[in-house]
Scaffold this active site. Sequence first.
Site, PDB file in Angstrom:
ATOM      1  CB  ALA A 123      22.028  49.438  -3.218  1.00  0.00           C
ATOM      2  NE  ARG A 125      19.219  51.244  -6.464  1.00  0.00           N
ATOM      3  CZ  ARG A 125      18.799  50.923  -5.256  1.00  0.00           C
ATOM      4  NH1 ARG A 125      18.792  49.640  -4.883  1.00  0.00           N
ATOM      5  NH2 ARG A 125      18.403  51.833  -4.396  1.00  0.00           N
ATOM      6  CE1 TYR A 126      22.230  54.072  -7.201  1.00  0.00           C
ATOM      7  CE2 TYR A 126      21.986  53.094  -5.018  1.00  0.00           C
ATOM      8  CZ  TYR A 126      21.483  53.857  -6.053  1.00  0.00           C
ATOM      9  OH  TYR A 126      20.240  54.406  -5.945  1.00  0.00           O
ATOM     10  CB  THR A 127      29.063  48.467  -5.674  1.00  0.00           C
ATOM     11  OG1 THR A 127      28.250  47.288  -5.596  1.00  0.00           O
ATOM     12  CG2 THR A 127      28.797  49.348  -4.467  1.00  0.00           C
TER      13      THR A 127
END
Length: 748
Positions: A123, A125-127
Amino acid sequence: MTDLIIGDDGEESIALKAFTEKAYLDYSMYVILDRALPHLGDGLKPVQRRIVYAMSELGLANNAKFKKSARTVGDVIGKFHPHGDSAAYEAMVLMAQPFSYRYPLVDGQGNWGSPDNPKSFAAMRYTEARLAKYAEVLLAEAGQGTVEWLPNFDGTLDEPKVLPAQVPNVLLNGTTGIAVGMATDIPPHNLREVVNATVHLLENPKASVEELCEFIPGPDMPTDAEIITGKNDLLKIYQTGRGALRMRAIWGREDGDIVVTALPFQSSGEKILEQIANQMQAKKLPMVADLRDESDHENPTRLVIVPRTNRVDAEQVMNHLFATTDLERSYRVNLNVIGIDGKPKVKALNTMLSEWLVFRQDTVRRRLQYRLEKVEERLLRLAALMLVYLNVDEVIHIIRTEDHPKPVLMERFDLIEMQADYILDTRLRQLARLEEMKILEEQEALEKERDDLNKTLSSDRRLKTLVKKELLAAADKFGDDRRSPIVERAEAQALSEQDLLTSDPITVVLSDKGWIRSAKGHDIDPAALSYKSGDNFKFAARGKSNQPTVLIDSTGRSYSLASHTLPSARGQGEPVTGRLNPPSGATFEGLIMGEGSQKLIISSDAGYGFITTLDDMTSKNSKGKNLLNLPKGARVMPPVLVPEDDTALVAAITNEGRLLAFPVAELPQLARGKGNKIINIAGARVEERLEFVVAVTVLTSKQVLTLYSGKKKKSMKFAELNEYVGERGRRGLKLPRGSQKVDSIDVQ
């Protein structure tokens, strides 16, 4: 007549048909121009352009720190692209995947998907992400007067209409898109090849597609697999803008195993292994024993296919897999882009590059003009500064004594408003003695630059030279070697069901009452098998499981069965009439197996026959094939194998004890019919069953013919047949007394 209607109350209305037509047309044009198709200039769709521009506005250059992808996506959808965040993020992911983009525009950190599953990315928000180095070719000139700016969706910001690409990016990364009534499928290409072709076209504006294809032999995918489409087919694609190309995996042999080291573009190794495993489970790949995925960090693609034995033909196995799995894939090509005129159109290669060169030359001209204006403005400022330096006391006096010094300065020193403002904004420290030399040096450099800019802008030749120089510099900076080799290969053919069968020795047994079965091996005794009450052994044929079983019935019709589907000899079999549909009352009079090219003699006891092959006897029809035409009163003789021996003799024996031998070559080869006369028997005698052929056989020089007459038997060596040799169709000679009533024969 107008579609607009004004009612009595003054309200305007429009016919539903006209409204829906206009609404759908507007929507269609929006999807075509603002969503699905790339622009020829920068090769980007609007969402891609907005992502790249938003990242540059966020300061996410290649040397900057990574920022969360959610931050970028938020800016994109909040400022420029009012659509779903997932759609914008997926577009961003695609530009970051090196297995999807030949020259990625985004440098990603984190899980951005894998070739096996491109949509397995984490997602947003992680990358984290920043622009790739290659993005410079799109953004480097954006702030240099080269871009047309448009208001964003809410009119609060401006966004670039097209980015000033320094190379034909539309061909480099390719794109796919589906609009309304049209689509685009542009494959990736190699930067160096495209630049070299573009430079050639710049120098030779009338260059043909054939000439350009000397520089661009074909697409260059972000994979090492082979492009196997022929040169002429690739040329046709570039001439018409439409077509299809094929890619094939690269493989080799290691210790007897088949190892696949490169897969076609967008193929998943996981899916390919699943496709092969499904065939193995369905027993459609008996020659493959095992599969392994040995891919790792050092070997991104390493699929191992283990053959069952060393005798397996690896080329044949791979040809079958190319035809039935994603180890070979086809790709549609449709060079449909929005041209510099703003209209979508499918373009040939030379047209596409010619239009891009027009776009590039216009971009460079605008950049030079913008720089020229900046240089001239700076020269005016320096002239004003020099004037202050030379008249510093007077300038200071005017500023100190006048309430409105600007108009006084403009009138006294013949200045424009901008120069007067600059003088008034000048700091006193700039009037130091050392500044004079700096001013003069800067003036000299700028005047030289101005002259060069004017020369370039006034000369098409100098402008083209500059464009060429910058193209070659970009190719040198970002270019690389071709990844996808172009190799012409023959079309892969899937193995037939017959080819896929194992070649195991079997014995097919047929009983008197027409029950058929198959036993493994050749060492069984068919007569010793168990039979139903009142039934007995009739025929047996030895062959292989991948060979058809061929039967001939008493009416002269031939049939074939797939041997591997016959029931096991452990039971009592099944009625052959359950699979075949012979004429009523017909019985089976022959059973044979072998290769399709195997020759046989098909004959009737009326003394007629011909040579045919097993292929000519086979029939997919359950009603069989009309093979042998029987004279009235005649019966079918069992088929006889013909050996590959030019000295072999055909021997025919009648119930009256006559024997005739003649060379096999005298009997013609036919696909069907009555055949030619083997031995002469009067037709009336056949009808009344007074005389008929007892046996027909073929002997080679090393074989012995044994005749059985009741309890007596007579063996005849090949040389002894010489006295019975005559022309085909003769009556033959009488056998010795005691051997004339022949019941059966044997050849050893």
